[in-house]
Design a protein around this motif. Structure first.
Motif, mmCIF file in Angstrom:
data_model
loop_
_atom_site.group_PDB
_atom_site.id
_atom_site.type_symbol
_atom_site.label_atom_id
_atom_site.label_comp_id
_atom_site.label_asym_id
_atom_site.label_seq_id
_atom_site.Cartn_x
_atom_site.Cartn_y
_atom_site.Cartn_z
ATOM 1 N N PHE A 1 0.738 -1.292 -0.076
ATOM 2 C CA PHE A 1 0.038 -0.036 0.049
ATOM 3 C C PHE A 1 0.899 1.299 -0.029
ATOM 4 O O PHE A 1 0.712 2.323 -0.721
ATOM 5 C CB PHE A 1 -0.920 0.129 1.271
ATOM 6 N N LYS A 2 1.859 1.345 0.843
ATOM 7 C CA LYS A 2 2.515 2.453 0.847
ATOM 8 C C LYS A 2 3.572 2.885 -0.197
ATOM 9 O O LYS A 2 3.423 4.013 -0.629
ATOM 10 C CB LYS A 2 3.542 2.319 2.364
ATOM 11 N N THR A 3 4.013 2.013 -0.822
ATOM 12 C CA THR A 3 4.978 1.878 -1.900
ATOM 13 C C THR A 3 4.094 2.614 -3.334
ATOM 14 O O THR A 3 4.360 3.097 -4.155
ATOM 15 C CB THR A 3 5.669 1.001 -2.182
ATOM 16 N N LEU A 4 2.774 1.958 -3.195
ATOM 17 C CA LEU A 4 1.930 2.098 -4.461
ATOM 18 C C LEU A 4 1.175 3.667 -4.429
ATOM 19 O O LEU A 4 1.350 4.414 -5.575
ATOM 20 C CB LEU A 4 0.703 1.278 -4.562
ATOM 21 N N GLY A 5 1.117 3.966 -3.319
ATOM 22 C CA GLY A 5 0.731 5.393 -3.037
ATOM 23 C C GLY A 5 -0.911 5.906 -3.395
ATOM 24 O O GLY A 5 -1.683 4.940 -3.224
ATOM 25 N N PHE A 6 -0.880 7.034 -3.936
ATOM 26 C CA PHE A 6 -2.260 7.477 -3.849
ATOM 27 C C PHE A 6 -3.236 7.081 -4.929
ATOM 28 O O PHE A 6 -4.450 6.714 -4.691
ATOM 29 C CB PHE A 6 -2.302 9.199 -3.846
ATOM 30 N N TYR A 7 -2.732 7.076 -6.176
ATOM 31 C CA TYR A 7 -3.729 6.743 -7.403
ATOM 32 C C TYR A 7 -4.334 5.433 -7.290
ATOM 33 O O TYR A 7 -5.537 5.096 -7.476
ATOM 34 C CB TYR A 7 -3.277 7.071 -8.724
ATOM 35 N N PRO A 8 -3.423 4.448 -6.862
ATOM 36 C CA PRO A 8 -3.877 3.129 -6.689
ATOM 37 C C PRO A 8 -5.095 2.879 -5.558
ATOM 38 O O PRO A 8 -6.082 2.021 -5.626
ATOM 39 C CB PRO A 8 -2.968 2.058 -6.517
ATOM 40 N N PHE A 9 -4.788 3.864 -4.697
ATOM 41 C CA PHE A 9 -5.695 3.798 -3.444
ATOM 42 C C PHE A 9 -7.241 4.271 -3.821
ATOM 43 O O PHE A 9 -8.098 3.711 -3.631
ATOM 44 C CB PHE A 9 -5.364 4.831 -2.313
ATOM 45 N N TYR B 1 -1.111 10.275 4.647
ATOM 46 C CA TYR B 1 -0.969 11.632 4.816
ATOM 47 C C TYR B 1 -0.422 11.803 6.131
ATOM 48 O O TYR B 1 0.481 12.869 6.267
ATOM 49 C CB TYR B 1 -1.995 12.428 4.627
ATOM 50 N N LEU B 2 -0.829 11.101 7.249
ATOM 51 C CA LEU B 2 -0.368 11.717 8.382
ATOM 52 C C LEU B 2 1.005 10.603 8.947
ATOM 53 O O LEU B 2 1.731 10.915 9.848
ATOM 54 C CB LEU B 2 -1.239 11.344 9.581
ATOM 55 N N GLY B 3 1.303 9.433 8.174
ATOM 56 C CA GLY B 3 2.311 8.789 8.440
ATOM 57 C C GLY B 3 2.204 7.986 9.896
ATOM 58 O O GLY B 3 3.199 7.539 10.557
ATOM 59 N N TRP B 4 1.028 7.723 10.383
ATOM 60 C CA TRP B 4 0.812 6.933 11.425
ATOM 61 C C TRP B 4 0.887 5.441 11.461
ATOM 62 O O TRP B 4 0.854 4.723 10.490
ATOM 63 C CB TRP B 4 -0.688 7.238 11.905
ATOM 64 N N GLY C 1 -6.367 4.224 5.267
ATOM 65 C CA GLY C 1 -5.589 4.444 4.154
ATOM 66 C C GLY C 1 -5.241 6.037 4.226
ATOM 67 O O GLY C 1 -4.026 6.107 4.127
ATOM 68 N N PHE C 2 -5.948 6.854 4.605
ATOM 69 C CA PHE C 2 -5.546 8.324 4.533
ATOM 70 C C PHE C 2 -4.727 8.675 5.549
ATOM 71 O O PHE C 2 -3.790 9.047 5.605
ATOM 72 C CB PHE C 2 -6.920 9.157 4.581
ATOM 73 N N LEU C 3 -4.728 8.073 6.815
ATOM 74 C CA LEU C 3 -4.055 7.997 7.835
ATOM 75 C C LEU C 3 -2.650 7.881 7.608
ATOM 76 O O LEU C 3 -1.685 8.508 7.820
ATOM 77 C CB LEU C 3 -4.503 7.293 9.267
ATOM 78 N N THR C 4 -2.370 6.504 6.831
ATOM 79 C CA THR C 4 -1.256 6.020 6.490
ATOM 80 C C THR C 4 -0.469 6.902 5.338
ATOM 81 O O THR C 4 0.591 6.985 5.624
ATOM 82 C CB THR C 4 -1.301 4.645 5.802
#
Lengths: 145, 346
Positions: A110-118, B343-346, B338-341
Motif C-alpha cells: 500500500f505505502k509504495t503504491l501510493g495515492f492513485y491505486p488507493f 498523509y499523517l504517516g501513523w 488509508g488516509f492516515l497511512t
C-alpha cells in the motif's frame, strides 16, 4: 521456507490419526443393539464387547436409530425446502470473497503504491457496495414479506 | 533461541534428517497438549464464571474447587456410546467433528505466541503469508458444521446448519475488510506485512487505538464466528433442539463442544495479537507469552460476560446487522486507515 510449514503438517497428521484411532476404539453402536446375535465369537474385540456389556441392554426395534424428532414419529427430511433468502446471502458472499482475495496484494504494497491505486481500489470497492445497496433497495434482503 | 532450536540441539547427535523429524514431531505434540490444556482451562473457567453470574456455586465436588470435573466429563463422554442414526450419510457424518477440531488446532498452530523466559520464542511455524493462511484455515470450521447438518438428515440439524452458514458468511466480509485495514497500516512500517509476527512487532501503538472501529467490527465478527449467545441461532436450544449437532452423541458431540470453546479462545488470541499489541509489553524480560495471556484472558472474560448477559437475536436481523451496519463501518475504517497511512504517516 518449506520447513516453516512442517509443524503445521505434523499437527494436522497427528490430530487426524489420533481422532481416527479414538473413534475406532470408542463404542459406537448401530444395529447391534436390536439384532439378535447369531454366532459365538472368540475374537478379542468381541470378547471385550461382551465383557463390557456394550450391546446390553438390547432394544426392541430400530426406533432407537431414527432421526430425533422431539417425540413425534420420525420421517426422513427431504432437504428441498430451503428459504430463498439463504441463496441471496450466498450470492452476495461469493461476490465479496473474490473481491477480498484481489485486494490483499494491493494492501501488501500500500505505502509504495501510493495515492492513485488507493483511489482506484475505492472505485473497485464501490461496485460491490452498490450491489449491497441495490439488494436492500429492491427488498431482496427482507425475510418477512 | 527458540523452542525449535533448543529441541534441535538436544537431538543433534542423530544426524540432520532424524533430528529435524524428531524436533518437529515432539514440538507438535507439546503444542497440541498445551492447546488442549488451555481449552480445558477455558471450559472450567467458563463454568465457574457462569455459576457466579447466575448466583450458583458451580462444579465443586470432583477435586478441590471442582478442578477435576472437566476430566470426569471427558471420561463420561468417552464412555458413552455414540448413536449413529439410520438415515445418515456415513462418511461426511463421521468426518464433520474431526474437521471442526482439526481446523481449530491448525489455526492455533499458525499463531505466534511470543517468548517465554529461558525457552525463548514459543513458535512452531512461521508462514510468510500467515494472515491469509490463518483466515483460510478459519473457513474450514463452517464446512464441518455444514457437513454435520446436511449429512444427518434431520430437519433441526439442516435448519441449524443453514443458519450457521448464513451467519458465518455474512460476517466474513466485514472481518476481512478490518484485517485489510491492518495490513494497509502495517505496510508502511514493515516490508513483510502479511506475516503475523512482523505485523505484531510493529505495534508500538496498538492498532486497537488507531482503529477503534476496526476493533469493534472484528470483535463482533469473532463473537459471531464462535457462535455463542447473542449470535447462536445456529444451535438455538428453544427452537432447534441443538442445531447441527442434534444427531451427535458421545465423543463426537464432545468435539463440537470443544470446538466452540476453542474458537472463543482462538478469537481472543487473534484480537489480542492484532488489536491489543500482542506480546509487546513494557519490560524486555522475555515475558511475551505472559503479556499475550493476560490480554487474552481479559478478552475472554469480556466475551463470557457478553455471552451471559445478552438475549439471542433473530436470524434476519442478524444478517441485516452484518450487511447493513458492520460492512459500511468496516469500509469506512479502511478508507480512514488509508488516509492516515498516506498523509499523517501513523
Amino acid at each position: 521456507m518449506l520447513s516453516d510449514y512442517i509443524a503445521v503438517g505434523f499437527v494436522l497428521i497427528l490430530l487426524i490419526a489420533a481422532m481416527v484411532a479414538l473413534f475406532s476404539i470408542l463404542p459406537s453402536l448401530g444395529p447391534v443393539r436390536y439384532e439378535k446375535r447369531k454366532h459365538i465369537s472368540f475374537k478379542f474385540t468381541d470378547i471385550v464387547k461382551r465383557l463390557a456389556y456394550e450391546s446390553e441392554p438390547p432394544v426392541k426395534d430400530s426406533s432407537y436409530l431414527e432421526p430425533y424428532e422431539s417425540g413425534e414419529i420420525a420421517k426422513k427430511y427431504k432437504g428441498n425446502f430451503i428459504s430463498i433468502q439463504y441463496y441471496v446471502v450466498l450470492l452476495l458472499f461469493l461476490l465479496f470473497d473474490i473481491d477480498m482475495l484481489l485486494l490483499f496484494p494491493w494492501a501488501f504494497n500500500f505505502k509504495t503504491l501510493g495515492f492513485y491505486p488507493f483511489i482506484e481500489t475505492l472505485i473497485f470497492l464501490a461496485m460491490p457496495v452498490f450491489v449491497v445497496y441495490y439488494a436492500f433497495k429492491e427488498k431482496y434482503m427482507e425475510w418477512l414479506k | 533461541m527458540s523452542l525449535l532450536a533448543r529441541t534441535y540441539n538436544i537431538f543433534s547427535f542423530l544426524g540432520y534428517y532424524a533430528d529435524t523429524f524428531l524436533t518437529y514431531l515432539i514440538d507438535s505434540i507439546i503444542f497440541l497438549l498445551a492447546a488442549a490444556i488451555a481449552i480445558i482451562l477455558t471450559i472450567y473457567f467458563f463454568r465457574k464464571y457462569m455459576a457466579r453470574v447466575q448466583l450458583r456455586i458451580g462444579p465443586n465436588r470432583v477435586g478441590k474447587f471442582g478442578t477435576l470435573q472437566l476430566i470426569a466429563d471427558a471420561l463420561k463422554l468417552m464412555g458413552k456410546e455414540s448413536i449413529l442414526p439410520k438415515e445418515r450419510d456415513d462418511f461426511p457424518y463421521k468426518v464433520a467433528p474431526i474437521l471442526v477440531f482439526a481446523g481449530l488446532m491448525v489455526a492455533f498452530s499458525l499463531l505466534p505466541f511470543g517468548s517465554f523466559f529461558w525457552v525463548g520464542n514459543v513458535v512452531i511455524s512461521n508462514s510468510e503469508v500467515g494472515i491469509i493462511l490463518l483466515f483460510a484455515v478459519l473457513a474450514i470450521m463452517p464446512i464441518g458444521e455444514m457437513l454435520a447438518g446436511i449429512s444427518s438428515h434431520n430437519k433441526y440439524a439442516l435448519t441449524g446448519a443453514l443458519r450457521s452458514v448464513a451467519k458465518d458468511i455474512s460476517f466474513e466480509v466485514p472481518m476481512m475488510i478490518s484485517v485489510l485495514a491492518i495490513v494497509v497500516m502495517a505496510s508502511a512500517r514493515t516490508p513483510s506485512s502479511l506475516t503475523i509476527g512482523s505485523v505484531v512487532s510493529t505495534e508500538i501503538l496498538p492498532y486497537g487505538i488507531l482503529q477503534p472501529l476496526g476493533l469493534f467490527v472484528f470483535y463482533i465478527a469473532m463473537i459471531a464466528r464462535a457462535s455463542y449467545t447473542p449470535f447462536d441461532m445456529g444451535e438455538s436450544e428453544s427452537e432447534l433442539v441443538s442445531g447441527y449437532s442434534t444427531e451427535y452423541s458421545g465423543m463426537r458431540f464432545g468435539l463440537f463442544y470443544v470446538g466452540m470453546f476453542g474458537s472463543i479462545l482462538l478469537g481472543s488470541f487473534i484480537i489480542s495479537l492484532f488489536y491489543l499489541g500482542g506480546y509487546n509489553g513494557p519490560y524486555e524480560w522475555n515475558l511475551g507469552l505472559i503479556y499475550l495471556l493476560i490480554k487474552t484472558v481479559i478478552v475472554v472474560v469480556i466475551s463470557f460476560t457478553v455471552w451471559l448477559s445478552m438475549p439471542r437475536i433473530r436470524i434476519d436481523k442478524f444478517v441485516n446487522l452484518g450487511w447493513k451496519y458492520l460492512f459500511p463501518i468496516s469500509v469506512f475504517n479502511l478508507v480512514l486507515a488509508g488516509f492516515l497511512t498516506l498523509y499523517l504517516g501513523w
